[in-house]
Enzyme design. Structure first.
Site, mmCIF file in Angstrom:
data_model
loop_
_atom_site.group_PDB
_atom_site.id
_atom_site.type_symbol
_atom_site.label_atom_id
_atom_site.label_comp_id
_atom_site.label_asym_id
_atom_site.label_seq_id
_atom_site.Cartn_x
_atom_site.Cartn_y
_atom_site.Cartn_z
ATOM 1 N N CYS A 128 55.156 46.198 36.976
ATOM 2 C CA CYS A 128 53.863 46.479 37.596
ATOM 3 C C CYS A 128 53.691 47.938 38.020
ATOM 4 O O CYS A 128 52.572 48.434 38.147
ATOM 5 C CB CYS A 128 53.674 45.554 38.792
ATOM 6 S SG CYS A 128 54.152 43.846 38.436
ATOM 7 N N ASN A 150 47.197 38.692 35.681
ATOM 8 C CA ASN A 150 48.200 39.714 35.966
ATOM 9 C C ASN A 150 48.824 40.144 34.638
ATOM 10 O O ASN A 150 49.597 39.397 34.029
ATOM 11 C CB ASN A 150 49.263 39.131 36.900
ATOM 12 C CG ASN A 150 50.340 40.133 37.282
ATOM 13 O OD1 ASN A 150 50.555 41.126 36.599
ATOM 14 N ND2 ASN A 150 51.046 39.864 38.364
ATOM 15 N N HIS A 170 47.569 47.602 41.134
ATOM 16 C CA HIS A 170 48.063 46.574 40.205
ATOM 17 C C HIS A 170 47.334 45.272 40.499
ATOM 18 O O HIS A 170 47.242 44.846 41.664
ATOM 19 C CB HIS A 170 49.569 46.401 40.379
ATOM 20 C CG HIS A 170 50.090 45.139 39.777
ATOM 21 N ND1 HIS A 170 49.925 44.837 38.446
ATOM 22 C CD2 HIS A 170 50.757 44.077 40.326
ATOM 23 C CE1 HIS A 170 50.465 43.659 38.212
ATOM 24 N NE2 HIS A 170 50.979 43.180 39.338
#
Length: 344
Positions: free
Chosen positions: A121, A301, A271
């Site tokens: 990330c 994600n 993120h």
């Protein structure tokens, strides 16, 4: 006319992406998990759909497609690229380096440098730092920063704790240099805390625990999620605690390093983990809803691809204009975190 203050400064020239055609919707997930309705999945995650790579897609093919999209839309030629940086945690092979495969597929000159780096990330910000160093030290003129992630390959279909969250995506960012008095990418802050490594992990498959028959034995947790040691495991509560503790402090250090205040920042792109975490982080960091851009609803994600996807979406929506200062911050698996300010 060149002034004495002008020096070579790295800047983001353009951004593009590639998203697999296969889309996994909340409606599809609700059919597989009857105990979770469409509304419950959205309420918990803020995500409506996520793109999932098909069986014949790979890290390299997705990265190549994102680069081709960047080349086509911005009149960039492969022969202009003299360095490839590929961030991934789902490479084609343990060896060789996936960036080398991408160089060949894109017909980028053999004089170009190419390397993979394994970060999740936080990886995009690390990539910007590496690209800036290469350009401003005159080791490269045009750096192609790629992110390509297929976390779906690590996810057990019977583990709704992560399957509802993660999507696959690849992005391409071109970083160049020009003589200027302006710092276009600056204020970098990094952090690492390996004690959290086991809270987001694929336990088996590396050199420490190679794949074996035991790697594929499934167990079931208290919530009914099934996974094996070759699957992705995430301790969501610990990841949330880490993020809420670390990110606000990091944001303060980024602003201090860049000699800026919150009101000087036009846009913020974190993120894109999930709605619950980002809502809490926005409140804790004190940014307004107008400053704080989100893109997780349609992508989920996407690990290292989430920040550049957010940048691309902001460009398409007309939310970025010349001179805007954008604070970007990635955080998660590792534990690893990084942030900086990008001037558009």
């Amino acid at each position: 006319m060149r002034t004495e203050q002008e020096t070579l400064k790295a800047f983001i020239s353009c951004v593009a992406s590639y998203l697999p055609e296969n889309v996994l919707t909340n409606e599809q997930l609700a059919m597989e998990y009857p105990e979770w309705s469409v509304e419950k999945i959205y309420e918990k995650t803020g995500i409506r759909s996520r793109h999932i790579a098909s069986a014949n897609e790979t890290c390299s093919s997705m990265a190549v497609n994102s680069a081709k999209n960047l080349f086509d839309k911005n009149n960039v030629l492969p022969e202009q690229i003299d360095y490839i940086l590929l961030c991934t945690q789902s490479p084609d092979y343990l060896l060789p380096t996936t960036a080398c495969i991408v160089q060949h597929e894109l017909d980028i000159p053999t004089t170009a440098g190419a390397l993979d780096f394994n970060l999740g990330c936080s990886g995009y910000v690390y990539g910007l730092s590496l690209a800036k160093a290469l350009i401003e030290s005159k080791q490269a003129k045009k750096v192609l920063l790629l992110t390509s992630e297929l976390y779906s390959r690590y996810i057990n279909h019977n583990d709704k704790s992560v399957r509802t969250l993660f999507g696959d995506a690849a992005t391409a960012t071109l970083i160049e240099g020009k003589l200027s008095q302006t710092e276009y990418i600056h204020g970098f802050q990094f952090g690492t805390d390996g004690k959290g490594a086991r809270n987001l992990i694929v336990p088996h498959g590396g050199s420490k625990y190679p794949m074996s028959n035991d790697s594929r034995l499934e167990t079931e947790d208290a919530s009914g999620n099934k996974r094996s040691l070759s699957n992705l495991y995430m301790n969501g509560a610990e990841i949330l605690t880490f993020s809420l503790k670390t990110v606000p402090k990091s944001v303060g250090k980024i602003l201090e390093s860049a000699n800026l205040k919150q009101e000087n920042i036009e846009r913020v792109i974190f993120h894109q983990a999930n709605k619950f975490m980002l809502d809490k982080l926005r409140i804790k960091t004190g940014f307004t809803e107008e400053q704080f851009l989100i893109s997780y609803e349609d992508y989920g994600n996407t690990v290292s691809s989430s920040i550049p996807l957010g940048i691309e979406k902001a460009i398409k929506q007309g939310k970025l204009k010349n001179g805007d200062k954008v604070l970007v911050c990635g955080f998660g698996v590792g534990y690893s975190w990084a942030g900086c300010v990008v001037e558009w």
